[in-house]
Design a protein around this motif. Structure first.
Motif, PDB file in Angstrom:
ATOM      1  N   UNK A  45       0.941  -1.194   0.090  1.00  0.00           N
ATOM      2  CA  UNK A  45      -0.103   0.177  -0.125  1.00  0.00           C
ATOM      3  C   UNK A  45       0.904   1.216   0.032  1.00  0.00           C
ATOM      4  N   UNK A  46       2.051   1.318   0.829  1.00  0.00           N
ATOM      5  CA  UNK A  46       2.867   2.193   0.853  1.00  0.00           C
ATOM      6  C   UNK A  46       3.448   2.584  -0.368  1.00  0.00           C
ATOM      7  N   UNK A  47       4.101   1.579  -0.948  1.00  0.00           N
ATOM      8  CA  UNK A  47       5.011   1.898  -2.446  1.00  0.00           C
ATOM      9  C   UNK A  47       4.050   1.563  -3.651  1.00  0.00           C
ATOM     10  N   UNK A  48       2.736   1.520  -3.317  1.00  0.00           N
ATOM     11  CA  UNK A  48       2.059   1.211  -4.798  1.00  0.00           C
ATOM     12  C   UNK A  48       2.377   2.059  -5.891  1.00  0.00           C
ATOM     13  N   UNK A  49       2.577   3.293  -5.730  1.00  0.00           N
ATOM     14  CA  UNK A  49       3.004   4.140  -6.921  1.00  0.00           C
ATOM     15  C   UNK A  49       4.135   3.614  -7.657  1.00  0.00           C
ATOM     16  N   UNK A  50       5.453   3.366  -6.873  1.00  0.00           N
ATOM     17  CA  UNK A  50       6.391   2.726  -7.007  1.00  0.00           C
ATOM     18  C   UNK A  50       6.422   1.515  -8.082  1.00  0.00           C
ATOM     19  N   UNK A  51       5.692   0.556  -7.545  1.00  0.00           N
ATOM     20  CA  UNK A  51       5.205  -0.671  -8.053  1.00  0.00           C
ATOM     21  C   UNK A  51       4.555  -0.622  -9.415  1.00  0.00           C
ATOM     22  N   UNK A  52       3.333   0.681  -9.458  1.00  0.00           N
ATOM     23  CA  UNK A  52       2.916   0.686 -10.764  1.00  0.00           C
ATOM     24  C   UNK A  52       3.939   1.405 -11.696  1.00  0.00           C
ATOM     25  N   UNK A  53       4.780   2.250 -11.188  1.00  0.00           N
ATOM     26  CA  UNK A  53       5.934   2.629 -12.162  1.00  0.00           C
ATOM     27  C   UNK A  53       6.707   1.616 -12.757  1.00  0.00           C
ATOM     28  N   UNK A  54       7.090   0.867 -11.803  1.00  0.00           N
ATOM     29  CA  UNK A  54       7.975  -0.447 -12.254  1.00  0.00           C
ATOM     30  C   UNK A  54       7.189  -1.439 -13.215  1.00  0.00           C
ATOM     31  N   UNK A  55       5.947  -1.679 -12.874  1.00  0.00           N
ATOM     32  CA  UNK A  55       5.243  -2.551 -13.925  1.00  0.00           C
ATOM     33  C   UNK A  55       4.906  -1.715 -15.071  1.00  0.00           C
ATOM     34  N   UNK A  56       4.813  -0.509 -15.129  1.00  0.00           N
ATOM     35  CA  UNK A  56       4.380   0.181 -16.454  1.00  0.00           C
ATOM     36  C   UNK A  56       5.705   0.102 -17.183  1.00  0.00           C
ATOM     37  N   UNK A  57       6.769   0.383 -16.523  1.00  0.00           N
ATOM     38  CA  UNK A  57       8.421   0.180 -17.453  1.00  0.00           C
ATOM     39  C   UNK A  57       8.230  -1.150 -18.226  1.00  0.00           C
ATOM     40  N   UNK A  58       7.944  -2.269 -17.272  1.00  0.00           N
ATOM     41  CA  UNK A  58       8.343  -3.385 -17.847  1.00  0.00           C
ATOM     42  C   UNK A  58       7.179  -3.855 -18.808  1.00  0.00           C
TER      43      UNK A  58
END
Length: 352
Positions: free
Chosen positions: A264-277
């Protein structure tokens, strides 16, 4: 809906959203909204320039690996040379006692014959650094400030004095690599140990250098080629990112509640990483088609040979694992296709 998708030759992503349904004279009409794969057009990359790191393996690299093998058999011995002073990597045996600003000396701030590896970061900032240069038998007073986020509230930002009495300096001594020890590690002798590990280090170093170059190329391609990516693909990839992160965090002791909070805390970073992939995957797929790159069974067998050699495992054991599950094999075939695509890409770029 599916007939309509096939008729229009749409590359649909995810599940459709239905709405505006109407029934008239035994006929039904409805709206269906679906995401489709984007049309990816890659800009010319022939002028891209990259510098590739050196992949050479030197004697120091081999010695470091040898030390890792021997580390579990190392013994702690006292340094008898009285001119030696405390330094990073050495171990100090000492008594210490802390004094709080109010003059009290609580039991949890003192210890006798405490063993500490200097540079390990086990004590508060400044403590280990303050001991560097001390000689056996020397006493010293360290004046330190506790961190603002220290776990004990009454010590946060507190200026504390520590009386330190250095009793001994020790070092970890590893045994010499012998034929007998080499056999314990699974090799025929010392020469076989060095030959095989040198080959593995060379392969590993080349792979690390190649992976770094590929990462730099991907970043450049993503920066230079902008297009919309389907949110369904990003959400799907976020699941893979969470699964990978979750596995690593569980090994560090995270439970399910901790994982939930973390995600929940790092959702934005996880989304950014997933979008890059997702974005980089679509780009590579486009380039692979341009070059006509495909992963073959021969490529798969060669990859099995490479992984068996690198890991020291039997080829049959590695092959059985990757052939046991269609999904696992599919992932390795995808990785092979990416590697072959990068090989083609690098030939069309300026890499020095």
């Amino acid at each position: 809906f599916y007939k309509a998708v096939q008729k229009e030759e749409l590359r649909a992503v995810g599940y459709p959203a239905f709405g505006n349904t109407k029934f008239e004279d035994n006929n039904v009409s409805f709206d269906a909204t679906i995401e489709i794969f984007p049309e990816v057009s890659i800009k010319d990359y022939s002028g891209y320039k990259f510098s590739k790191d050196s992949d050479k393996v030197n004697d120091e690299d081999i010695k470091d690996l040898e030390n890792k093998y021997l580390a579990p058999k190392a013994e702690m011995v006292e340094v008898t040379d009285e001119s030696v002073t405390v330094d990073k990597g050495l171990f100090a045996v000492f008594n210490f006692e802390g004094e709080k600003p109010d003059g009290t000396r609580p039991d949890n701030m003192k210890a006798q014959e405490f063993l500490l590896e200097i540079g390990s970061g086990q004590f508060i900032p400044g403590f280990e650094e303050g001991m560097i240069g001390m000689k056996k038998g020397e006493k010293k007073v360290l004046e330190l400030t506790f961190p603002a986020d220290y776990h004990e509230e009454d010590l946060r930002d507190a200026l504390v004095k520590f009386d330190v009495d250095l009793l001994e300096i020790k070092e970890r001594k590893s045994p010499e690599l012998t034929d007998e020890l080499a056999k314990e590690f699974g090799f025929e002798n010392v020469e076989d140990f060095k030959t095989k590990n040198s080959e593995r280090l060379i392969t590993q170093k080349k792979r690390e250098v190649q992976m770094k170059l590929q990462e730099e190329i991907l970043k450049k391609l993503v920066e230079e080629n902008s297009f919309d990516v389907p949110s369904a693909l990003v959400e799907q990839q976020k699941g893979s990112v969470r699964e990978e992160l979750g596995g690593n965090l569980k090994q560090q002791g995270f439970d399910e509640n901790m994982l939930k909070t973390y995600f929940e805390k790092w959702d934005a970073d996880i989304t950014q990483r997933a979008e890059f992939q997702v974005r980089s995957g679509l780009i590579l797929d486009n380039i692979a088609k341009k070059y006509g790159v495909e992963a073959t069974e021969e490529d798969f067998e060669a990859k099995i040979d490479e992984m068996a050699s690198q890991s020291g495992m039997e080829k049959e054991q590695v092959a059985n694992y990757y052939k046991s599950n269609a999904s696992i094999k599919s992932n390795i075939m995808y990785a092979i296709r990416e590697e072959k695509t990068f090989d083609k890409l690098i030939l069309d770029m300026k890499v020095s």
